[in-house]
Scaffold this active site. Structure first.
Site, PDB file in Angstrom:
ATOM      1  N   ASP A   9       0.853  -1.192   0.000  1.00 39.31           N
ATOM      2  CA  ASP A   9       0.000   0.000   0.000  1.00 39.31           C
ATOM      3  C   ASP A   9       0.886   1.237   0.000  1.00 39.31           C
ATOM      4  OD1 ASP A   9      -2.645   1.369   0.313  1.00 39.31           O
ATOM      5  OD2 ASP A   9      -1.763   2.016   2.196  1.00 39.31           O
ATOM      6  N   SER A  10       0.277   2.383  -0.258  1.00 37.94           N
ATOM      7  CA  SER A  10       1.009   3.644  -0.223  1.00 37.94           C
ATOM      8  C   SER A  10       1.402   4.022   1.207  1.00 37.94           C
ATOM      9  CB  SER A  10       0.163   4.764  -0.829  1.00 37.94           C
ATOM     10  OG  SER A  10      -1.022   4.955  -0.077  1.00 37.94           O
ATOM     11  N   CYS A  72      -4.128  -0.956  -2.316  1.00 36.97           N
ATOM     12  CA  CYS A  72      -4.183   0.493  -2.515  1.00 36.97           C
ATOM     13  C   CYS A  72      -5.071   0.719  -3.726  1.00 36.97           C
ATOM     14  CB  CYS A  72      -2.779   1.034  -2.759  1.00 36.97           C
ATOM     15  SG  CYS A  72      -2.714   2.756  -3.311  1.00 36.97           S
ATOM     16  N   GLU A 151      -2.622   8.880   7.751  1.00 38.90           N
ATOM     17  CA  GLU A 151      -1.183   8.600   7.799  1.00 38.90           C
ATOM     18  C   GLU A 151      -0.513   9.270   8.991  1.00 38.90           C
ATOM     19  OE1 GLU A 151       1.101   6.744   6.030  1.00 38.90           O
ATOM     20  OE2 GLU A 151      -0.614   5.783   5.079  1.00 38.90           O
ATOM     21  N   CYS A 183     -10.732   3.974  -0.766  1.00 43.17           N
ATOM     22  CA  CYS A 183      -9.339   4.114  -0.335  1.00 43.17           C
ATOM     23  C   CYS A 183      -9.213   3.275   0.919  1.00 43.17           C
ATOM     24  CB  CYS A 183      -9.001   5.579  -0.045  1.00 43.17           C
ATOM     25  SG  CYS A 183      -7.351   5.826   0.666  1.00 43.17           S
ATOM     26  N   HIS A 185      -7.418   3.548   3.342  1.00 43.64           N
ATOM     27  CA  HIS A 185      -7.239   4.343   4.562  1.00 43.64           C
ATOM     28  C   HIS A 185      -8.578   4.674   5.234  1.00 43.64           C
ATOM     29  CE1 HIS A 185      -3.300   5.068   2.735  1.00 43.64           C
ATOM     30  NE2 HIS A 185      -2.872   5.574   3.881  1.00 43.64           N
TER      31      HIS A 185
END
Length: 269
Positions: A9-10, A72, A151, A183, A185
């Protein structure tokens, strides 16, 4: 040696997928790479995201994984076919599972999608949804503030509700009954998103459906781990591990509390 499922993932978002994999497939080893030094991917050009994804896959291949999971949405949207052409093992993304889950849940055929700039710009969810149901109505909205907020480990802070409300305001008046969290996240902000959208809107996270895809592919190809030993998972990040480790341990605690975890930080690739 047990072959692992490699997840990338990012940043920390793919941990939402990892949690479902550990829940559904407790004997499978996971190797995770979060590209925290270069997160977020959403604002980046597609060519750059493809380049980063290739680099991470090349890094993960040294561990001889049996599967690659691109956890991602932005990387799935622009790089999955490129990666599938480059490796001989199964490659799973998160967009098709999320689309299938939304089609199952919608009653009105009106589905909202939130994601990074890159994911929304790609129209990957619209394509996936309409391949299944051509008459579906899709309302998409880029939410570039949310992934960087997660993040930084702020998803439990007092600011979470206000930033979610600001990001989702364009969708509040849309006649949707499902909202795809496009997403990985965003499940970290599930509570705030649910409060903002209200009980009449079902939230769809692709994590659970993606884990089911992984399980199905392993079963079909007879690739499941036969051992009942507790696996030793490995977690890597390209940036400083402090916040990454705090988020990972908190998010995965009920699944890794008795499992040795190897934390390593490779040179930024």
């Amino acid at each position: 040696m047990q072959q692992a499922i490699a997840v990338l993932d990012s940043g920390v978002g793919g941990l939402t997928v990892v949690k479902e994999v550990m829940k559904q497939l407790p004997h499978e080893k996971v190797i995770y790479f979060g590209d925290t030094a270069r997160s977020p991917y959403g604002p980046r050009p597609a060519s750059e995201v493809r380049h980063f994804t290739r680099q991470i896959v090349d890094y993960l291949l040294q561990f001889n994984p049996k599967m690659i999971v691109i956890a991602c949405n932005t990387a799935t949207a622009v790089a999955i076919e490129d990666i599938r052409a480059r490796v001989s093992i199964p490659v799973v993304g998160v967009i098709s599972p999320g689309a299938r889950a939304a089609i199952k849940m919608t009653r009105s055929g009106r589905i909202g999608v939130i994601g990074t700039d890159g994911t929304i710009r790609s129209q990957a969810y619209e394509t996936a949804l309409r391949q299944i149901s051509p008459d579906i109505h899709v309302y998409s909205e880029a939410c570039p503030l949310l992934a960087p907020f997660v993040e930084r480990g702020l998803f439990s802070s007092d600011r979470a509700h206000s930033i979610v409300e600001q990001s989702l305001s364009p969708l509040k008046d849309k006649p949707i009954d499902c909202l795809i969290l496009g997403c990985t996240h965003y499940p970290f902000l599930m509570e705030s998103i649910s409060q903002v959208m209200g009980p009449e809107v079902t939230l769809i996270s692709s994590a659970e459906e993606t884990a089911r895809d992984i399980s199905t592919i392993l079963s079909q190809r007879n690739m499941q781990t036969k051992s009942n030993e507790i696996p030793i998972h490995q977690f890597f990040c390209s940036g400083t591990p402090i916040v990454f480790r705090q988020i990972a341990e908190n998010w995965l605690k009920e699944y890794i509390s008795f499992i040795p975890v190897v934390w390593q930080v490779p040179t930024i690739i």
